[in-house]
Motif scaffolding. Structure first.
Motif, PDB file in Angstrom:
ATOM      1  N   UNK A 214      -2.426  25.349  65.641  1.00 29.96           N
ATOM      2  CA  UNK A 214      -1.761  26.416  66.259  1.00 29.96           C
ATOM      3  C   UNK A 214      -1.718  27.749  65.019  1.00 29.96           C
ATOM      4  N   UNK A 215      -1.295  27.202  63.971  1.00 26.31           N
ATOM      5  CA  UNK A 215      -1.381  28.116  62.766  1.00 26.31           C
ATOM      6  C   UNK A 215      -2.391  29.091  62.609  1.00 26.31           C
ATOM      7  N   UNK A 216      -3.842  28.451  62.734  1.00 23.76           N
ATOM      8  CA  UNK A 216      -4.904  29.160  62.498  1.00 23.76           C
ATOM      9  C   UNK A 216      -5.283  29.631  61.029  1.00 23.76           C
ATOM     10  N   UNK A 217      -4.617  29.017  60.104  1.00 19.32           N
ATOM     11  CA  UNK A 217      -4.763  29.284  58.855  1.00 19.32           C
ATOM     12  C   UNK A 217      -3.777  30.500  58.267  1.00 19.32           C
ATOM     13  N   UNK A 218      -2.755  30.880  59.134  1.00 20.48           N
ATOM     14  CA  UNK A 218      -1.855  31.828  58.983  1.00 20.48           C
ATOM     15  C   UNK A 218      -0.829  31.326  58.103  1.00 20.48           C
ATOM     16  N   UNK A 219      -0.500  31.536  56.652  1.00 21.61           N
ATOM     17  CA  UNK A 219       0.419  30.956  55.967  1.00 21.61           C
ATOM     18  C   UNK A 219       1.991  30.815  56.296  1.00 21.61           C
TER      19      UNK A 219
END
Length: 908
Positions: A214-219
Motif C-alpha cells: 500500500x505504501x509503495x515506497x513512500x516513507x
C-alpha cells in the motif's frame, strides 16, 4: 543518514561545504507528497554546523498575499536594510509592508533580497530552507528563485522543497533551470527497514506485505499505515487504506490524517479547522478565534496527542497534508463559521487585507460590503505585491458582488490587472465573465480593447492589429486619449507582425480623434507614424523628427512604455545622436524605475547602437548583461543582440545557428519583424566574409519586408552586395530608393551612407569624390563602424584602379579601425586586400584585457570608471561580495593589485 537518501544527503552536504568556502549554491528538492522532502531539509538543518538557519514554508491559503513567504525569510535581517542601495531598500520595504509607495518591480525586490541575505551571510554562513514551495505566493516564488539563480560568491545556501504535481504549482515554473534533486520512492529493502524501525514489534507477514504494497515506497505512507496498524490492528487496515487501492499515495496519506482528525471531539476538530484556515501560525490569533467560536483552549490537547498539530509560540501542523486534510474534510458551513471567527479576531488596523479575505471566505452567496472591502484591499495589495496580487482580491470581490453591473466591472478590473501583470491566459478567463455584463458603453469598449491586447500577447496573430483598430474605433467617441493609445498599440502590433500591416494601421489611425493640447509624446509618435506610412518616407520625416524631439524633451507620464518605438524612429531617421541619447535614456529610466522586465529590451537596443558605433566590446557587455538578466529572471532570451555581435564579428557558424533559431522562433510566434532583423544581421555577416550572393539574398528579403527601420537600413548592405555580386542593376535600384530618403533625412549618417553607395556604383573621378564625401560625412558622426567600412571599400576600389600606394593608405586605416572595433570578418577582408597590394597587415597586439571573459571585462570597465562593488552589483544583479570575487580574479589575470592600476590597463 536517512534511509534510501544517501545521494540526497551527500548533495546537501556538498552544497553546505561549498557555502562554507564562499561558493554559494541552490538546490531544488522535489517529489510526491510524503516522499521525504521535509526530512531532507531537516537533515540539512542538522548538518549545517556553524550556519545560521532560516526556514520558511508556503501555505496554500497564503497564495493571494504577495511576498508573504518572503517576509518569513527576511524578517530576522531587516535591521540590515540600511546597507542596501536606496532603490533596493525602498522596493523591499514596500514589498514587506515596511513602507508605502508605488508597487515595486519584482526583480528589484529580488536584488534587494539577494543583497540582504548576502549581508547576513557575511557574519556567518546562512542556510535558507523553503518547504512546500508549490504553495508559495507567486511574488515570493519569483523573488526566491531570482536569489537562488544569482547566489555565487557568498556563504549562502538555498534549498527549496517542492511537491510534484500540486494543483496550480507556480513553484515548478519559478524554480525551473536550477539544480534539481528528485526524490524517488524507497526500494523494498529500505522500506522494510523503515517499517521495522516504526513498528519494532513483530508483524504478521501478510500485514507487513500489505503495508509495504500500500505504501509503495513512500516513507510518510509507511509511517501512517504503521500508525493505523498499531492503533487499530489488522482489521482497521482493511477498513482504511485497504479500501483505497485506486488512491494515489499522497491521497492515502491525507486520508489517514482525515481519519485521525475525525476521531477527535467536535471542539478539537473545530479548533483544528481554525488553525488550518489561518496560515500565519499566530497562536494569539487562534486563541481569540477559538473564543469567538466558543471553544476553550483545552480543545487543543486531543489534537496534539493525535500528532496532528503542535501549539507553542506558534501553531504548526506536523505535516502540510494534515492541514490540507483537515480543511478539505470540513463541511462548508464549518469553514464559513471559522473564517468569520478569524476575521473577527484579526486586527483591522494591523492586517486589514487578511481580515477582508477571511470575511469574504465566510460569506454564503453574495455580500456587497465584503466585496467592497476586498476591492479596497486590492488597492493595498497592488502596492505591496503588484497587479497579480490585486487581481486575486478583485476576482473574489467580483464573485461576491450581488449587483451584476458591479460584478462585471470588478471582473474587468481584475482581468486588466492580470493582463498587465503578464498573465494573459488568466486575464482571458476573467474577461469572459466581465463580458457577460452588463457593461456600459465605455467599459464594453475597454473590454474589447483588453480582448485585443490579450490576443496580441498570446498569439501575436495576424488579426491582432485589426482587432486593436476596431477597439480604438469604438473608443474614439468615448475616450479620445485612450483611443489614441489604442491606435498606437495597433501600430505596435502591426510593426511586430511585420510586412505591410503597418500601412493598414496607419490608414485606420488617420481617423483618430485630435490629440489633447498640449499633445503627449505618444500623440506626436502616433501622428508621425501615420504620416510616414501613409505618405512615404520623405513626407513623413518632419513628423518622425517631431517625435524624436518630443521624446528628447521633458519626460512625460508613460514615456518608458513607448521609448522603444521612439528609439527605433530615431534610427529610421539615421539620427545617430538622438538614437544614442534615447538608448541611454531608455536603459537609465528602466534601471531607475526598477522596470527590470523592460530593461533587457532597452539593453538590446543600446547594444545595437554601440555595434553601429564601432564599439563591439561595449555591445558585448550589454548583451552579456541582458543574458544574465534573462537567466536570473527566467525570462525568454533575446537572441537578436547575440546574432548582431556574431554577424559583425564574422562568426559564420555561430551566426548561422542563431539565425536559424531566431527565424524559427519568430515564425512560430508570427513576428515578421524579428525575421527581418535576423536577415539584416545575416546580410552584414556575409558582406563581412565576402559571401556577397548570400548577403544580397538576405538584404533583398529585408527590403521587401517594408519594416520601419531595417528595410531602409539594409539598402547600403544591398548596394554593396549587389555591386560585388555583379548585379549592377539591383545596386542602382537600391540606390534610387536610398537617395531621396537620405536627402529627406539630411543627417550626416544618412548622407554618408548614400555617398558611399554612389561611389560603389560609380566610376572614375565621380566615384572617388563620392568616397571622400562619404568619409567626410561619416567622420562627423558616432558611427565608427560605418566609417571604417567606407575606408575599406574605398581602398578596394583604389586597388582595382591600379593605385596600390593610395589603396594601402585607405586599407591600413580600415584594418586598424576594424581591428579596434572587433569586427573580425571585415578585418579579415581588409587584411586580404592589403596583402593583395603587397603590404602586410599589422598583427593585432595582445592586450592584457584579452585574457578576461566578457563578463570580467564588463566588471573591469565599470570599476575603472570608479563604480563601487555595490553599484556594479546593482547593475549586474549580483551581490557586492560576488563582484569583489570577480575583481580578485581580474587582478590575478592582469597581474595587478589595485583599482588604480586597473585604470591604466587598456580595456578597449
Amino acid at each position: 543518514m536517512l534511509l534510501g537518501r544517501s545521494a540526497g544527503c551527500a548533495a546537501v552536504e556538498k552544497l553546505l561545504a561549498a557555502a562554507r568556502d564562499g561558493r554559494s549554491g541552490a538546490l531544488v528538492v522535489h517529489g510526491e507528497a510524503g516522499i521525504g522532502k521535509t526530512a531532507l531539509l531537516d537533515h540539512a538543518r542538522d548538518a549545517a554546523s556553524g550556519f545560521r538557519v532560516q526556514r520558511a514554508a508556503g501555505v496554500e491559503a497564503e497564495t493571494p498575499f504577495a511576498f508573504a513567504a518572503l517576509h518569513q525569510v527576511c524578517a530576522p535581517f531587516l535591521d540590515r536594510l540600511a546597507a542596501l542601495p536606496a532603490p533596493q531598500r525602498a522596493a523591499l520595504g514596500v514589498a514587506l509592508g515596511q513602507a508605502g509607495g508605488e508597487p515595486p518591480d519584482r526583480f528589484l525586490v529580488g536584488l534587494a533580497t539577494l543583497g540582504l541575505l548576502a549581508e547576513a551571510s557575511a557574519e556567518r554562513p546562512l542556510l535558507c530552507l523553503v518547504d512546500d514551495a508549490q504553495w508559495l505566493d507567486p511574488a515570493s516564488a519569483q523573488t526566491l528563485a531570482f536569489v537562488a539563480r544569482r547566489v555565487e560568491a557568498e556563504r549562502l545556501a538555498v534549498i527549496v522543497a517542492r511537491r510534484d504535481g500540486a494543483p496550480g504549482d507556480g513553484g515548478g515554473e519559478a524554480f525551473a533551470g536550477l539544480p534539481h534533486l528528485p526524490l524517488r520512492r524507497l526500494g523494498h529493502a529500505d522500506a522494510r527497514r523503515l517499517l521495522a524501525e516504526v513498528v519494532p514489534a513483530p508483524l504478521d507477514d501478510q500485514v507487513r506485505d500489505r503495508i509495504l504494497a500500500e505504501a509503495r515506497g513512500n516513507p510518510l505512507a509507511l509511517r501512517e499505515l504503521a500508525r493505523s496498524t498499531r492503533q487499530a490492528r489488522t482489521a482497521a487496515l482493511a477498513a482504511g487504506f485497504g479500501l483505497a487501492d485506486a488512491m494515489s499515495v499522497p491521497d492515502r496519506v491525507e486520508e489517514s490524517f482525515r481519519q485521525r482528525s475525525e476521531g477527535l471531539p467536535a471542539a478539537s476538530r473545530l479548533l483544528l479547522l481554525a488553525a488550518a484556515a489561518d496560515p500565519t501560525g499566530d497562536t494569539g490569533l487562534l486563541v481569540r478565534a477559538a473564543a469567538d467560536l466558543g471553544i476553550g483552549t483545552d480543545a487543543a490537547t486531543p489534537a496534539e496527542e493525535a500528532g496532528l498539530i503542535e501549539i507553542g509560540a506558534e501553531v504548526r501542523f506536523t505535516h502540510p497534508l494534515a492541514r490540507s486534510a483537515v480543511y478539505r474534510a470540513a463541511a462548508p458551513p464549518d469553514r464559513r463559521r471559522v473564517h468569520r471567527a478569524l476575521a473577527a479576531a484579526t486586527d483591522p488596523q494591523a492586517d486589514p487585507d487578511r481580515r477582508a479575505w477571511h470575511r469574504a471566505q465566510g460569506v454564503l452567496g453574495t455580500d456587497e460590503a465584503a466585496a467592497a472591502e476586498l476591492e479596497r484591499s486590492a488597492a493595498r495589495a497592488r502596492t505591496r505585491g503588484g497587479l497579480a496580487s490585486a487581481a486575486a482580491f478583485l476576482d473574489r470581490a467580483a464573485a461576491l458582488s450581488p449587483d451584476p453591473a458591479e460584478r462585471a466591472r470588478r471582473a474587468l478590473d481584475a482581468a486588466s490587472a492580470l493582463h498587465a501583470a503578464g498573465d494573459p491566459e488568466a486575464a482571458s478567463d476573467l474577461l469572459a465573465s466581465a463580458e457577460a455584463g452588463p457593461l456600459d458603453a465605455r467599459r464594453a469598449t475597454q473590454a474589447d480593447l483588453l480582448r485585443a491586447r490579450v490576443a496580441f500577447h498570446v498569439t501575436r496573430g495576424d488579426d491582432a492589429p485589426a482587432r486593436l483598430v476596431r477597439a480604438a474605433d469604438r473608443l474614439a467617441p468615448l475616450d479620445a486619449p485612450l483611443a489614441r493609445e489604442a491606435y498606437l498599440q495597433a501600430f505596435e502590433a502591426a510593426i511586430v507582425a511585420g510586412g505591410r500591416r503597418a500601412a493598414d494601421a496607419a490608414e485606420a489611425a488617420s481617423a483618430a480623434p485630435a490629440p489633447p493640447d498640449p499633445p503627449r509624446p505618444l500623440d506626436v509618435l502616433l501622428d508621425g507614424l501615420v504620416s510616414h506610412f501613409r505618405q512615404g518616407y520623405e513626407a513623413g520625416v518632419p513628423g518622425l523628427r517631431r517625435t524624436v524631439e518630443a521624446f528628447l524633451g521633458s519626460p512625460g507620464p508613460g514615456e518608458l512604455r513607448w521609448l522603444w518605438l521612439a528609439s527605433h524612429t530615431a534610427m529610421a531617421l539615421w539620427d545617430d545622436a538622438a538614437a544614442a541619447q534615447l538608448a541611454d535614456r531608455h536603459v537609465r529610466l528602466a534601471r531607475d524605475s526598477g522596470a527590470l522586465a523592460t530593461l533587457p529590451f532597452a539593453l538590446t537596443f543600446h547594444a545595437t547602437v554601440m555595434a553601429h558605433a564601432g564599439d563591439l566590446g561595449r555591445a558585448a557587455e550589454l548583451v552579456a548583461e541582458t543574458e544574465a538578466m534573462t537567466r536570473a529572471t527566467g525570462a525568454a532570451p533575446l537572441p537578436h543582440a547575440r546574432l548582431l555581435l556574431a554577424a559583425w564579428r564574422g562568426r559564420r557558424a555561430e551566426a548561422s545557428t542563431l539565425h536559424t533559431a531566431a527565424v524559427e522562433d519568430a515564425t512560430e510566434r508570427g513576428e515578421g519583424t524579428a525575421v527581418t532583423i535576423a536577415d539584416h544581421n545575416l546580410a552584414v555577416l556575409h558582406n563581412g566574409l565576402g559571401g556577397y550572393a548570400a548577403a544580397l539574398d538576405a538584404a533583398q528579403r529585408v527590403w521587401d519586408s517594408g519594416e520601419l527601420v531595417h528595410s531602409a537600413f539594409v539598402l547600403p548592405e544591398l548596394v554593396e552586395a549587389a555591386v560585388r555580386s555583379g548585379a549592377p542593376q539591383r545596386a542602382e535600384a537600391a540606390l534610387a530608393q536610398l537617395r531621396p530618403m537620405a536627402r529627406a533625412s539630411g543627417t550626416r549618417w544618412a548622407l554618408g551612407l548614400e555617398a558611399r553607395c554612389r561611389a560603389l556604383t560609380g566610376t572614375g573621378p565621380a566615384a572617388e569624390a563620392a568616397y571622400r564625401e562619404a568619409i567626410d560625412h561619416l567622420g562627423r558622426t558616432r558611427m565608427a563602424a560605418h566609417l571604417a567600412r567606407t575606408h575599406l571599400v574605398y581602398g578596394e576600389w583604389l586597388r582595382r584602379e591600379g593605385r596600390r600606394r593610395d589603396a594601402r593608405d585607405q586599407l591600413r586605416i580600415a584594418h586598424e579601425r576594424l581591428t579596434a572595433t572587433g569586427a573580425d570578418g571585415f578585418t579579415a577582408r581588409a587584411a586580404r586586400e592589403l596583402r593583395a597590394t603587397g603590404d602586410q597587415p599589422r598583427r593585432r597586439s595582445d592586450r592584457a584585457a584579452a585574457t578576461l571573459t566578457e563578463h570580467e571585462l564588463h566588471i573591469a570597465r565599470l570599476v575603472a570608471t570608479g563604480a563601487t562593488a555595490k553599484e556594479i552589483g546593482a547593475q549586474l544583479f549580483l551581490s557586492p561580495r560576488t563582484i569583489e570575487t570577480h575583481l580578485r580574479n581580474i587582478y590575478r589575470k592582469l597581474g595587478i593589485s589595485s583599482r588604480r592600476e586597473l585604470r591604466a590597463v587598456q580595456l578597449s
